[in-house]
Design a protein around this motif. Sequence first.
Motif, PDB file in Angstrom:
ATOM      1  N   LEU A  93       0.832  -1.206   0.000  1.00 25.66           N
ATOM      2  CA  LEU A  93       0.000   0.000   0.000  1.00 25.66           C
ATOM      3  C   LEU A  93       0.864   1.253   0.000  1.00 25.66           C
ATOM      4  CD1 LEU A  93      -2.784   1.375   0.238  1.00 25.66           C
ATOM      5  CD2 LEU A  93      -2.591   1.131   2.724  1.00 25.66           C
ATOM      6  N   GLN A 399      -7.396   7.217  -2.962  1.00 21.99           N
ATOM      7  CA  GLN A 399      -8.485   6.254  -3.161  1.00 21.99           C
ATOM      8  C   GLN A 399      -8.694   5.935  -4.627  1.00 21.99           C
ATOM      9  OE1 GLN A 399     -11.632   8.296  -0.854  1.00 21.99           O
ATOM     10  NE2 GLN A 399     -11.938   6.338   0.177  1.00 21.99           N
ATOM     11  N   TRP A 404      -7.202  -1.230  -5.051  1.00 19.48           N
ATOM     12  CA  TRP A 404      -7.540  -1.976  -3.832  1.00 19.48           C
ATOM     13  C   TRP A 404      -7.811  -3.453  -4.116  1.00 19.48           C
ATOM     14  CZ3 TRP A 404      -6.545   0.789   0.363  1.00 19.48           C
ATOM     15  CH2 TRP A 404      -6.579   2.182   0.260  1.00 19.48           C
TER      16      TRP A 404
END
Length: 583
Positions: A93, A399, A404
Amino acid sequence: MDPQKFSRKLWSARKQLILMLAPLLLLPLLFVVPPKEGKCLYVVLLMAVYWCTEALPLAVTAMLPVCLFPTMGILPSKKVCPQYFLETNFLFLSGLVMASAIEEWGLHRRIALKVLKIVGVKPAWLILGMMITSSFLSMWLSNTATTAMMLPIANAILESLFGNLETLKENCKDKSDPEGGCGEVHVVCVTNHLIILLNNKAEYQMKVWKGFLISIPYAASIGGTATLTGTAPNLILVGQLKSYFPECDLINFGSWFVFAFPLMLLFLILGWIWIAFLYGGLNTRLCISKHDEREAAEAKAKAVIDEDYKKLGPIKFAEGSITFFFIMFAILLFTRDPKFVTGWSVFFTKGYVSDAVTGVIIISILFFFPSQCPSLCWWFDSRASNTPYVPLLSWRKAQECVPWNIILLLGGGFAMAKGCEESGLAVWIGNHLQPLAQVPPAVAVILITAFIACFTEFASNTATIIIFLPVIAELVWTNAIRVNVNPLYFMIPATTGCSYAFMLPVSTPPNSIAFASGHLMVKDMVKTGFVMNILGILCVSLAMNTWGLHMFSLHTYPDWARPLNASSATVATHAMATMNMTG
């Protein structure tokens, strides 16, 4: 119904059919294999089928252990769910967030154009420049983002060198020969020669164009192997090692970079030589300056690069800040515990500070560090605007840019490995792979790399390594007495090999992007990629048997692998004793 129409209907409904039929076809496993191992094998194979066929989105398939492991009595949910956000996921991440910050302020484009300005505009060197830039960027950005950014730059340069692509294609197709021979009319003879010259020139330029386009996705795939955060399989290796061999601390960002970066450079140079040779880039006409139209075309290409670089303007405060934090990110990860020298982690309690901690510290700063140079005068200037400052990176941007689904995919792989370990399936598979233990280790490295590289041509590299890495680990673990090989000797080649997918457009997203440009054919990728695969396999074998052998002490069976082998070794010894008694 017409068989052809029926087959088309089957094809259009193939994903739904796979979703329904795969669970039914795999049911016999529950009765043939021992109970707990059989249930786990059922889930693993079901996930493998769904991953390889993409009957479900990859991330959705990755969440199946959360549904099936607890309900089938394989593993309780409190053990399954934590696997989806281990420290390895945080390291990944942090790399993704840093990449999104670099893309936000266009630093990657500045780096790319600067490298192209340095290497010059001779096509042979431009191909090398494209490959160096793509590989370097993909060490930190995603391979897909790197390819998507570099292809438009390549096309602009190629158009300045060779003109319009459609015209070039037409010249390649135009092979009509006027009626009559050179002996009949002198004009016809001249026309014939002109057509031949034009065709040869157009075909040659078209080959160079293809070489440019095909080099970018290949270099992006190669570059991703150089850092732990460059591609998901590298992090899956770290996660699997922690699952199977908790005492193993040999693989971290620094030690992996020291091993993989020379391998990446070697493969990149060999790949450049092959692509440049195959597509005409090594022709001396393109490497030696001559006073003809080529010189004018090259000057035009140089002007395109210079103009694009000038449009970026001077380096802004935000770009400089991102550059600083990016360099800090790389240096701190590299020097934490590089193994060949003492790292800065010795200043903290042993085992407390990992690569994930380092990465998260740096990216956290990006969310509050200002994107414009702060000034004390602002506090005393009543006329200055009171607009809130903008940080280097907003959470909304993170985001949008962070994939993800890949993080879930990583978690699914770790959950699958945990299930295999707890259920005993890993030991069961290892016991059934005993014949493979007879293969000489050096040959096994080549075979493993080749098999993984071929398999990943048809499946996601992340899914491929998730499926096969536990099998390879268990092959060594369960057959420790027979094999007596360091587990890393097989696991590292498998991890690296799954990034070497060059032969098909569907093999990787970068390949698909390059193929979607419409300028490449499948046969171009197969012809080029086949040799690239062979070069990659040989490079990995060389690395493992030279500097890798000494870096990771691969010539000895490590102590960190022995404690977990006690039960397996007992089983293996008992099996050998039984064979001797019955014999």
